[in-house]
Design an enzyme around this catalytic site. Sequence first.
Site, PDB file in Angstrom:
ATOM      1  N   GLY A 181       0.866  -1.180   0.000  1.00  0.00           N
ATOM      2  CA  GLY A 181       0.000   0.000   0.000  1.00  0.00           C
ATOM      3  C   GLY A 181       0.898   1.224   0.000  1.00  0.00           C
ATOM      4  O   GLY A 181       1.247   1.742   1.052  1.00  0.00           O
ATOM      5  N   GLY A 230       0.702   4.449  -0.797  1.00  0.00           N
ATOM      6  CA  GLY A 230       0.135   5.786  -0.874  1.00  0.00           C
ATOM      7  C   GLY A 230       1.117   6.758  -0.243  1.00  0.00           C
ATOM      8  O   GLY A 230       2.329   6.565  -0.301  1.00  0.00           O
ATOM      9  N   ALA A 231       0.584   7.782   0.355  1.00  0.00           N
ATOM     10  CA  ALA A 231       1.435   8.850   0.869  1.00  0.00           C
ATOM     11  C   ALA A 231       2.352   8.370   1.993  1.00  0.00           C
ATOM     12  O   ALA A 231       3.576   8.563   1.946  1.00  0.00           O
ATOM     13  CB  ALA A 231       0.551   9.994   1.367  1.00  0.00           C
ATOM     14  N   ASN A 288      -4.577   3.220  11.430  1.00  0.00           N
ATOM     15  CA  ASN A 288      -5.567   3.740  12.377  1.00  0.00           C
ATOM     16  C   ASN A 288      -6.730   2.778  12.497  1.00  0.00           C
ATOM     17  O   ASN A 288      -7.042   2.056  11.565  1.00  0.00           O
ATOM     18  CB  ASN A 288      -6.145   5.067  11.857  1.00  0.00           C
ATOM     19  CG  ASN A 288      -5.334   6.249  12.337  1.00  0.00           C
ATOM     20  OD1 ASN A 288      -4.747   6.218  13.413  1.00  0.00           O
ATOM     21  ND2 ASN A 288      -5.306   7.287  11.527  1.00  0.00           N
ATOM     22  N   LYS A 312      -6.286   6.546  20.340  1.00  0.00           N
ATOM     23  CA  LYS A 312      -6.419   7.194  19.023  1.00  0.00           C
ATOM     24  C   LYS A 312      -7.798   6.906  18.425  1.00  0.00           C
ATOM     25  O   LYS A 312      -8.399   7.773  17.784  1.00  0.00           O
ATOM     26  CB  LYS A 312      -5.342   6.672  18.055  1.00  0.00           C
ATOM     27  CG  LYS A 312      -3.986   7.328  18.220  1.00  0.00           C
ATOM     28  CD  LYS A 312      -3.035   6.895  17.126  1.00  0.00           C
ATOM     29  CE  LYS A 312      -3.283   7.608  15.792  1.00  0.00           C
ATOM     30  NZ  LYS A 312      -2.208   7.304  14.806  1.00  0.00           N
TER      31      LYS A 312
END
Lengths: 312, 312
Positions: free
Chosen positions: A7, A9-10, A103, A185
């Site tokens: 993965g 992504g950013a 998360n 969180k």
Amino acid sequence: MKIAIAGSGALGCGFGHLLKKNGQEVTLLDNWDDHIEAIRLNGLKVTVNGTEETQRMAIYKPHEVKEEMDVIFVFTKAMGLKSMMESIAHIIGDQTKVICLLNGLGHLRTLEAYVDKKNIIMGTTVWTAGIDAPGVTHLNGQGPVELQNSDPEETAAALKIVEILKNSGLNGVYSSNVNYTTWRKACVNGTMNALCALLDTTIEKVFASSTIDSMLTGIVSEFATLAEVQDNIKLDVEETITYLKNLADKVGAHYPSMHQDLANMRPTEIDFLNGAVAEASKRFGLQAPYCQKVTDLIHAKEEILGIESPIK
Amino acid sequence: MKIAIAGSGALGCGFGHLLKKNGQEVTLLDNWDDHIEAIRLNGLKVTVNGTEETQRMAIYKPHEVKEEMDVIFVFTKAMGLKSMMESIAHIIGDQTKVICLLNGLGHLRTLEAYVDKKNIIMGTTVWTAGIDAPGVTHLNGQGPVELQNSDPEETAAALKIVEILKNSGLNGVYSSNVNYTTWRKACVNGTMNALCALLDTTIEKVFASSTIDSMLTGIVSEFATLAEVQDNIKLDVEETITYLKNLADKVGAHYPSMHQDLANMRPTEIDFLNGAVAEASKRFGLQAPYCQKVTDLIHAKEEILGIESPIK
């Protein structure tokens, strides 16, 4: 070490870049054609805390890679974890460590279907990242990347990854209580994030409501009850609410990510926050009506906006 | 009979007009200066089921009227009932019948603080009305105006009012179960109305959500539990949900009134629907977390939009 970023992504690109600079043998995995093509053609353009660099990175679709990895960081969206695990099952060996910094709740359960628990390292991070264009990302952060072995016997493996992160400038820190941090969180995201998305406003407006105490108490109590029953984690409801209010004072003008998801027509991660609490509570014979209501409303909102259901 | 209309908005003006045409001595009461002035100057212009008429009507502020009434219809918004009752206390005598057709729950409790229960007649209506300008209103309907005496001994009084309504073209009907109808209407408003307001959409979009069953079951179950415990009214949850879905099929394109309230910057009646269930449930030691959550969210939304709190 042979490290895959499952993965890219950013956040995945940022981590991959810093790990490669540290001398690791990094392979980025992703399924976004334009992104893959841009990185193959121009290298990864990545800005870390304001400094831009370009780096040649190996990037493939998961099925194109054949060899087992030493370490895999999973960096999908929560709802993409399961399908990513399916597509990388062939590069997970008996000794491959899988590190999850996602998360939300329930990821260990998902990972255990694909990876021996002794090889799973759970963690949390406060680093943030974004994609500016295909092949162009940024990463910001200084705070800790906390890691802990899921299997109590496997501390050495987690310490090794912590060391690599430290050397790569990613502030790896061993934690003896990652699960607590994850729940805390999740409480932040399950309150601020969900309520701002539902009420279409900023954190400060939500926290200025006359009903904020009732809204927070309802949601946080359900998180806390499940945390204790399921994971033996004690979240003090009053203390958590005070923490949330202090945090809201600091980041009040902000629209949290779930609000941005709706604004950008993306499915939210509600099923891995309030939705996960509602579902898991049922398994333990507990009631979680506040979380259920919020989850139902967010899903209704996604559908009303015409956002397609995420792959679960 | 000397009849006062306490709260002469759209529905009050329509009822007042038809009662006066039937020969009753009607006094309109209201506090809106422009409306009072327009009716004094030009008469009440009222369109009943498409037919426009102009009628001279007596209209006053509550404190300007001194004589006790035979009958008072209260036609305020739910949150205006208490202050209206305070301002008309001096025209309520030992024999004055007070008739309440307001939507929502908890009004009998409010009325009992000002009126002997033997003089209270509760009812429901499906007639609708609107104000087009100060002094200009419309009224539409054909369905029943159902009435029932609160005190089981006082059927004769309710039958007398039913007769007057019938003769006035308002389709008065004696009901032996007004309370059931009130709870059922409250279920409609506490689901469709509240959810459309929260999700900012039409009934059909809300009812097309994949989470509609969960949302309806959560709310309706809490209404049903309280209805039974407090009023010995049996609302079958499954049957009510089927009724709601059938109704939604018919009125799907509609934005219900609570949505219109928010759009027009008016406080909603949530405290007399889901909020009333949450509050009353507490008094009976029951939990009503779905209704509480919806109420909290609607109040937060009102405040975020800058709508001032209603007078309670």
